[in-house]
Design an enzyme around this catalytic site. Structure first.
Site, PDB file in Angstrom:
ATOM      1  N   HIS A  57       0.833  -1.199   0.000  1.00 10.52           N
ATOM      2  CA  HIS A  57       0.000   0.000   0.000  1.00 10.52           C
ATOM      3  C   HIS A  57       0.871   1.252   0.000  1.00 10.52           C
ATOM      4  CE1 HIS A  57      -4.099  -1.592   1.476  1.00 10.52           C
ATOM      5  NE2 HIS A  57      -3.503  -2.460   0.720  1.00 10.52           N
ATOM      6  N   TYR A 186      -9.266   5.611   7.587  1.00  9.75           N
ATOM      7  CA  TYR A 186      -9.414   5.982   8.997  1.00  9.75           C
ATOM      8  C   TYR A 186     -10.482   7.067   9.039  1.00  9.75           C
ATOM      9  CZ  TYR A 186      -5.108   3.555  10.371  1.00  9.75           C
ATOM     10  OH  TYR A 186      -4.150   2.604  10.641  1.00  9.75           O
ATOM     11  N   PRO A 277      -4.185   0.020  18.979  1.00 10.08           N
ATOM     12  CA  PRO A 277      -3.912  -0.441  17.615  1.00 10.08           C
ATOM     13  C   PRO A 277      -4.013   0.624  16.511  1.00 10.08           C
ATOM     14  CG  PRO A 277      -6.007  -1.323  18.422  1.00 10.08           C
ATOM     15  CD  PRO A 277      -5.380  -0.608  19.557  1.00 10.08           C
ATOM     16  N   LYS A 281       1.211  -0.435  15.245  1.00 11.72           N
ATOM     17  CA  LYS A 281       2.621  -0.521  15.631  1.00 11.72           C
ATOM     18  C   LYS A 281       2.999  -1.772  16.430  1.00 11.72           C
ATOM     19  CE  LYS A 281       4.375   3.057  13.824  1.00 11.72           C
ATOM     20  NZ  LYS A 281       4.152   2.513  12.501  1.00 11.72           N
ATOM     21  N   TYR A 369       4.093   6.258  10.283  1.00  8.71           N
ATOM     22  CA  TYR A 369       3.233   5.128   9.910  1.00  8.71           C
ATOM     23  C   TYR A 369       4.032   4.028   9.202  1.00  8.71           C
ATOM     24  CZ  TYR A 369      -1.205   2.838   8.977  1.00  8.71           C
ATOM     25  OH  TYR A 369      -2.245   1.943   8.982  1.00  8.71           O
TER      26      TYR A 369
HETATM   27  C1  LIG Z   1      -7.214  -6.764  17.244  1.00 15.67           C
HETATM   28  C2  LIG Z   1      -5.754  -6.445  17.185  1.00 15.67           C
HETATM   29  C3  LIG Z   1      -5.252  -5.738  16.098  1.00 15.67           C
HETATM   30  C4  LIG Z   1      -3.902  -5.419  16.022  1.00 15.67           C
HETATM   31  N1  LIG Z   1      -3.432  -4.738  14.915  1.00 15.67           N
HETATM   32  C5  LIG Z   1      -2.100  -4.500  14.786  1.00 15.67           C
HETATM   33  C6  LIG Z   1      -1.565  -3.939  13.567  1.00 15.67           C
HETATM   34  O1  LIG Z   1      -2.279  -3.639  12.608  1.00 15.67           O
HETATM   35  N2  LIG Z   1      -0.218  -3.763  13.471  1.00 15.67           N
HETATM   36  C7  LIG Z   1       0.614  -4.124  14.510  1.00 15.67           C
HETATM   37  O2  LIG Z   1       1.842  -3.972  14.350  1.00 15.67           O
HETATM   38  N3  LIG Z   1       0.137  -4.668  15.676  1.00 15.67           N
HETATM   39  C8  LIG Z   1      -1.194  -4.872  15.836  1.00 15.67           C
HETATM   40  N4  LIG Z   1      -1.681  -5.500  16.981  1.00 15.67           N
HETATM   41  C9  LIG Z   1      -0.763  -5.828  18.067  1.00 15.67           C
HETATM   42  C10 LIG Z   1       0.035  -7.095  17.819  1.00 15.67           C
HETATM   43  O3  LIG Z   1      -0.819  -8.181  17.535  1.00 15.67           O
HETATM   44  C11 LIG Z   1       0.898  -7.383  19.039  1.00 15.67           C
HETATM   45  O4  LIG Z   1       1.546  -6.210  19.441  1.00 15.67           O
HETATM   46  C12 LIG Z   1       1.925  -8.482  18.738  1.00 15.67           C
HETATM   47  O5  LIG Z   1       1.289  -9.725  18.638  1.00 15.67           O
HETATM   48  C13 LIG Z   1       3.018  -8.542  19.815  1.00 15.67           C
HETATM   49  O6  LIG Z   1       3.867  -9.622  19.541  1.00 15.67           O
HETATM   50  P1  LIG Z   1       4.572 -10.424  20.713  1.00 15.67           P
HETATM   51  O7  LIG Z   1       5.371 -11.478  20.038  1.00 15.67           O
HETATM   52  O8  LIG Z   1       5.214  -9.489  21.636  1.00 15.67           O
HETATM   53  O9  LIG Z   1       3.379 -11.072  21.545  1.00 15.67           O
HETATM   54  P2  LIG Z   1       2.340 -12.194  21.096  1.00 15.67           P
HETATM   55  O10 LIG Z   1       2.054 -12.105  19.647  1.00 15.67           O
HETATM   56  O11 LIG Z   1       1.215 -12.092  22.070  1.00 15.67           O
HETATM   57  O12 LIG Z   1       3.152 -13.540  21.301  1.00 15.67           O
HETATM   58  C14 LIG Z   1       3.438 -14.037  22.576  1.00 15.67           C
HETATM   59  C15 LIG Z   1       3.346 -15.545  22.520  1.00 15.67           C
HETATM   60  O13 LIG Z   1       3.701 -16.077  23.786  1.00 15.67           O
HETATM   61  C16 LIG Z   1       2.830 -17.123  24.107  1.00 15.67           C
HETATM   62  N5  LIG Z   1       2.804 -17.231  25.583  1.00 15.67           N
HETATM   63  C17 LIG Z   1       2.167 -16.462  26.478  1.00 15.67           C
HETATM   64  N6  LIG Z   1       2.409 -16.875  27.731  1.00 15.67           N
HETATM   65  C18 LIG Z   1       3.259 -17.917  27.628  1.00 15.67           C
HETATM   66  C19 LIG Z   1       3.872 -18.772  28.568  1.00 15.67           C
HETATM   67  N7  LIG Z   1       3.673 -18.625  29.877  1.00 15.67           N
HETATM   68  N8  LIG Z   1       4.710 -19.762  28.118  1.00 15.67           N
HETATM   69  C20 LIG Z   1       4.936 -19.923  26.785  1.00 15.67           C
HETATM   70  N9  LIG Z   1       4.356 -19.138  25.840  1.00 15.67           N
HETATM   71  C21 LIG Z   1       3.529 -18.144  26.254  1.00 15.67           C
HETATM   72  C22 LIG Z   1       1.494 -16.720  23.517  1.00 15.67           C
HETATM   73  O14 LIG Z   1       0.659 -17.846  23.263  1.00 15.67           O
HETATM   74  C23 LIG Z   1       1.927 -16.034  22.232  1.00 15.67           C
HETATM   75  O15 LIG Z   1       1.960 -16.912  21.127  1.00 15.67           O
HETATM   76  C24 LIG Z   1      -3.030  -5.817  17.074  1.00 15.67           C
HETATM   77  C25 LIG Z   1      -3.534  -6.535  18.166  1.00 15.67           C
HETATM   78  C26 LIG Z   1      -4.870  -6.852  18.238  1.00 15.67           C
HETATM   79  C27 LIG Z   1      -5.385  -7.636  19.412  1.00 15.67           C
END
Ligand SMILES: Cc1cc2nc3c(=O)[nH]c(=O)nc-3n(C[C@H](O)[C@H](O)[C@H](O)COP(=O)(O)OP(=O)(O)OC[C@H]3O[C@@H](n4cnc5c(N)ncnc54)[C@H](O)[C@@H]3O)c2cc1C
Length: 375
Positions: A57, A186, A277, A281, A369
């Site tokens: 995009h 948006y 969200p 980011k 962005y």
């Molecule tokens: C509806 C929605 C829309 C979003 N839109 C965007 C977007 O457009 N762009 C963007 O950049 N971000 C977006 N986000 C945010 C993004 O999804 C998160 O910031 C991202 O997933 C963070 O990654 P992470 O690896 O830190 O955590 P997570 O993706 O939460 O990964 C952590 C992992 O650890 C595992 N876990 C948890 N506890 C334990 C444990 N005790 N032992 C072993 N494993 C464990 C979980 O199962 C999970 O798989 C959005 C979030 C939501 C909910």
């Protein structure tokens, strides 16, 4: 991502994931990849499907006061763009990449506690195959999201939290309908914020600002479509509808802990910070954190140089706070604020007009962005 970056440096790691492979490969969340995230996936050899299936995009549209205005990313940022590619697709590609390396990745392996974080061989206690086991290692990367155990395992008083709650939430809908617009929209409206986004040429992702304690049962599909039409509707434009595949409510929160490390545990991604969200980011920040962390770990194993590890939190937090500010700013500009105060509304419209009429203001939105190269 971190495990893969370490693998490329010849460093071994064990990945523990509490959920099943099936679950994490189908968990629908983020979908907007910054230029830097896309570049990194390509660099590490995992960008092939992204290049084939991702939707590149060149801009977004801002809608307010009955008009739409386009913010063109490449012309404002020296050629940078975003790519729409579901987070679950990134997760699938990372899992496939990890399995190919032959290094360990355990599903349904839930960490229950981290011990001896101040020593040279910290331990993770985890449950797997009905047994409690212990893993000793040199370093622990706490990449376990906002509800994991890593942050909680750091002794009380070490981490300082910074937090902001917003008086609204998002109702999100995933629908089997072709996107109604080529780019994200948006929309600021008196009825509240709405976002038109997409995951593929046949799947639309839509969001509505709702109350923080909204009851999902109060939102049958008809009501959601009707409200989306009212907030996003424009003369001569049709909102495509289709079967609702998924519907959920997401709270809006800003949260950071400082520092992002203690002894031999290093927090990354949602374990250390949450953004609302609106700025897209969250996933990008998680990737940016582990890029910094992988470099620091690599230097430590190569030469014993600890300076990168010592600086990890300071370096990562610069980008974290930039993204916190941008996400807060986008959220504050686009949502109907508490009680619909008319003064707030006038300020928001003045800001939106400025962003859409000044190249310098538009460039500031655009460079944040698509993701800043340096912070
Ligand atoms: C509806 C929605 C829309 C979003 N839109 C965007 C977007 O457009 N762009 C963007 O950049 N971000 C977006 N986000 C945010 C993004 O999804 C998160 O910031 C991202 O997933 C963070 O990654 P992470 O690896 O830190 O955590 P997570 O993706 O939460 O990964 C952590 C992992 O650890 C595992 N876990 C948890 N506890 C334990 C444990 N005790 N032992 C072993 N494993 C464990 C979980 O199962 C999970 O798989 C959005 C979030 C939501 C909910």
């Amino acid at each position: 991502m971190l495990a893969h970056l370490l693998h490329l440096e010849g460093i071994d790691s064990v990945v523990l994931e509490a959920r099943s492979r099936e679950y994490v490969e189908h968990r629908v969340r983020a979908g907007v990849l910054e230029q830097g995230t896309v570049d990194l996936l390509r660099e590490i050899g995992l960008g092939e499907r992204l290049d084939r299936e991702g939707l590149v995009h060149d801009g977004i549209e801002l809608q307010f006061a009955g008009e739409r205005h386009r913010i063109d990313f490449p012309s404002l940022t020296g050629g940078r763009r975003i790519t729409v590619y579901g987070q679950q697709e990134v997760v699938k590609d990372l899992i496939a990449g990890r399995l190919q390396t032959g290094r360990p990745l355990l599903f349904e392996a839930e960490a229950v506690a981290l011990d001896e974080l101040e020593g040279d061989a910290p331990a993770i206690r985890f449950r797997h195959d009905g047994e409690e086991r212990e893993l000793r290692c040199d370093l622990i990367a706490g990449c376990d999201g906002s509800h994991g155990v890593s942050r909680e395992s750091v002794p009380a008083g070490v981490l300082r939290p910074f937090e902001r709650e917003y008086p609204f939430a998002w109702l999100g809908i995933l629908a089997a309908a072709p996107p109604s617009n080529e780019e994200l929209i948006y929309a600021y409206s008196e009825r509240g914020f709405a976002l038109h986004s997409m995951r593929s040429p046949t799947v639309t992702r839509l969001y509505l600002q709702v109350e923080p304690d909204e009851d999902l049962d109060e939102w049958p599909d008809d009501r959601a479509w009707n409200e989306l039409e009212r907030r996003l509707g424009m003369e001569g434009w049709t909102l495509n509808t289709g079967e609702v595949l998924e519907k959920g409510i997401t709270g809006m929160r800003s949260f950071v802990v400082e520092p992002m490390q203690h002894g031999r545990v290093f927090l990354a991604g949602d374990a250390a910070h949450i953004v609302p969200p609106t700025g897209a980011k969250g996933m990008n920040l998680a990737v940016a954190d582990v890029r910094v962390l992988a470099d620091a770990i690599g230097a430590w194993y190569r030469s014993g140089d600890e300076s990168g590890l010592d600086r990890y939190s300071d370096v990562a937090l610069r980008r974290v706070w930039r993204a916190e500010h941008f996400s807060w700013w986008m959220t504050s500009m686009l949502h109907r604020l508490g009680g619909g105060d008319p003064f707030d509304a006038k300020l928001q419209l003045a800001q939106l007009r400025y962003v859409c009429s000044s190249d310098k203001a538009a460039a500031s939105l655009a460079e944040n962005y698509v993701g800043l190269e340096t912070v």
